[in-house]
Write a protein that holds these residues in place. Structure first.
Motif, mmCIF file in Angstrom:
data_model
loop_
_atom_site.group_PDB
_atom_site.id
_atom_site.type_symbol
_atom_site.label_atom_id
_atom_site.label_comp_id
_atom_site.label_asym_id
_atom_site.label_seq_id
_atom_site.Cartn_x
_atom_site.Cartn_y
_atom_site.Cartn_z
ATOM 1 N N ASP A 10 35.662 54.445 61.398
ATOM 2 C CA ASP A 10 36.938 54.156 60.749
ATOM 3 C C ASP A 10 36.762 53.958 59.254
ATOM 4 O O ASP A 10 36.156 52.964 58.848
ATOM 5 C CB ASP A 10 37.582 52.915 61.357
ATOM 6 N N PRO A 11 37.290 54.880 58.464
ATOM 7 C CA PRO A 11 37.869 56.139 58.911
ATOM 8 C C PRO A 11 36.773 57.123 59.292
ATOM 9 O O PRO A 11 35.631 57.000 58.846
ATOM 10 C CB PRO A 11 38.640 56.634 57.689
ATOM 11 N N HIS A 13 34.683 59.919 58.798
ATOM 12 C CA HIS A 13 34.360 60.638 57.557
ATOM 13 C C HIS A 13 33.259 61.672 57.777
ATOM 14 O O HIS A 13 32.749 61.822 58.899
ATOM 15 C CB HIS A 13 33.994 59.645 56.441
ATOM 16 N N SER A 136 32.341 54.022 55.064
ATOM 17 C CA SER A 136 33.709 53.562 55.296
ATOM 18 C C SER A 136 34.106 52.501 54.283
ATOM 19 O O SER A 136 35.263 52.452 53.853
ATOM 20 C CB SER A 136 33.836 53.007 56.717
ATOM 21 N N ILE A 139 35.139 54.174 51.108
ATOM 22 C CA ILE A 139 36.437 54.821 51.295
ATOM 23 C C ILE A 139 37.531 53.768 51.250
ATOM 24 O O ILE A 139 38.549 53.935 50.576
ATOM 25 C CB ILE A 139 36.469 55.609 52.620
ATOM 26 N N ASP A 145 36.954 59.743 48.944
ATOM 27 C CA ASP A 145 37.766 60.121 50.095
ATOM 28 C C ASP A 145 36.828 60.360 51.295
ATOM 29 O O ASP A 145 35.600 60.293 51.146
ATOM 30 C CB ASP A 145 38.650 61.326 49.770
ATOM 31 N N PRO A 146 37.367 60.637 52.478
ATOM 32 C CA PRO A 146 36.514 60.820 53.656
ATOM 33 C C PRO A 146 35.536 61.995 53.571
ATOM 34 O O PRO A 146 34.615 62.096 54.385
ATOM 35 C CB PRO A 146 37.524 61.036 54.795
ATOM 36 N N ASN A 147 35.715 62.872 52.593
ATOM 37 C CA ASN A 147 34.777 63.979 52.401
ATOM 38 C C ASN A 147 33.736 63.686 51.337
ATOM 39 O O ASN A 147 32.917 64.548 51.002
ATOM 40 C CB ASN A 147 35.539 65.259 52.057
#
Length: 152
Positions: A10-11, A13, A136, A139, A145-147
């Protein structure tokens, strides 16, 4: 091959996706991946808020289905660092550099309980654009970001 992997996810990624993809790769076409997903109570110990178990589980399953992995999988609720890894019969544990010590501890405890040792596969942590690990926490802080791309 029967493989185990665990996390809060979570999230979800890029680092998690590499960890999970490697787990399915190791399991092979006829294998099984057991994914330990941290319970709400266990996840509440994180340094940042975590979405409810049900939401994380649904997102995880949706991503797995979208990938079309040939191995089977099961998601189990993880209420501690070990879950069923101490007692279940399986061949491999897939971990990141950060969780490798937990895998070693699992094998030590399995040996004490006269269970067979499992193979440990370690993946490297994925780096964000700034050369630091994708996490996480980062993020959640709004750094990436998740990338792993920097948020300006």
């Amino acid at each position: 091959m029967n493989v185990m992997v665990g996390g809060t996810f979570d999230p979800l990624h890029v680092g998690h996706k590499v960890l999970l993809s490697r787990s399915f790769e190791i399991a092979g076409r006829d294998g099984l991946v057991t994914i330990g997903l941290t319970s709400d109570d266990f996840a509440s110990k994180k340094s940042h808020p975590v979405r409810p178990y049900k939401v994380r589980r649904e997102e995880l399953i949706e991503w797995i289905k979208s990938m079309g992995f040939p191995a089977g999988y099961v998601v189990e609720c993880l209420s501690d660092r070990f879950g069923s890894a101490l007692n279940q019969d399986f061949e491999a544990l897939v971990v990141s550099e950060e969780t490798f010590p937990v895998a070693e501890e699992i094998n030590r405890l399995r040996r004490e309980n006269e269970k067979k040792k499992v193979d440990i596969y370690q993946i490297r942590c994925i780096l964000a654009d700034d050369g630091r690990i994708v996490s996480s926490t980062r993020i959640h802080r709004g750094e990436i970001d998740p990338n792993g791309h920097l948020i300006r």
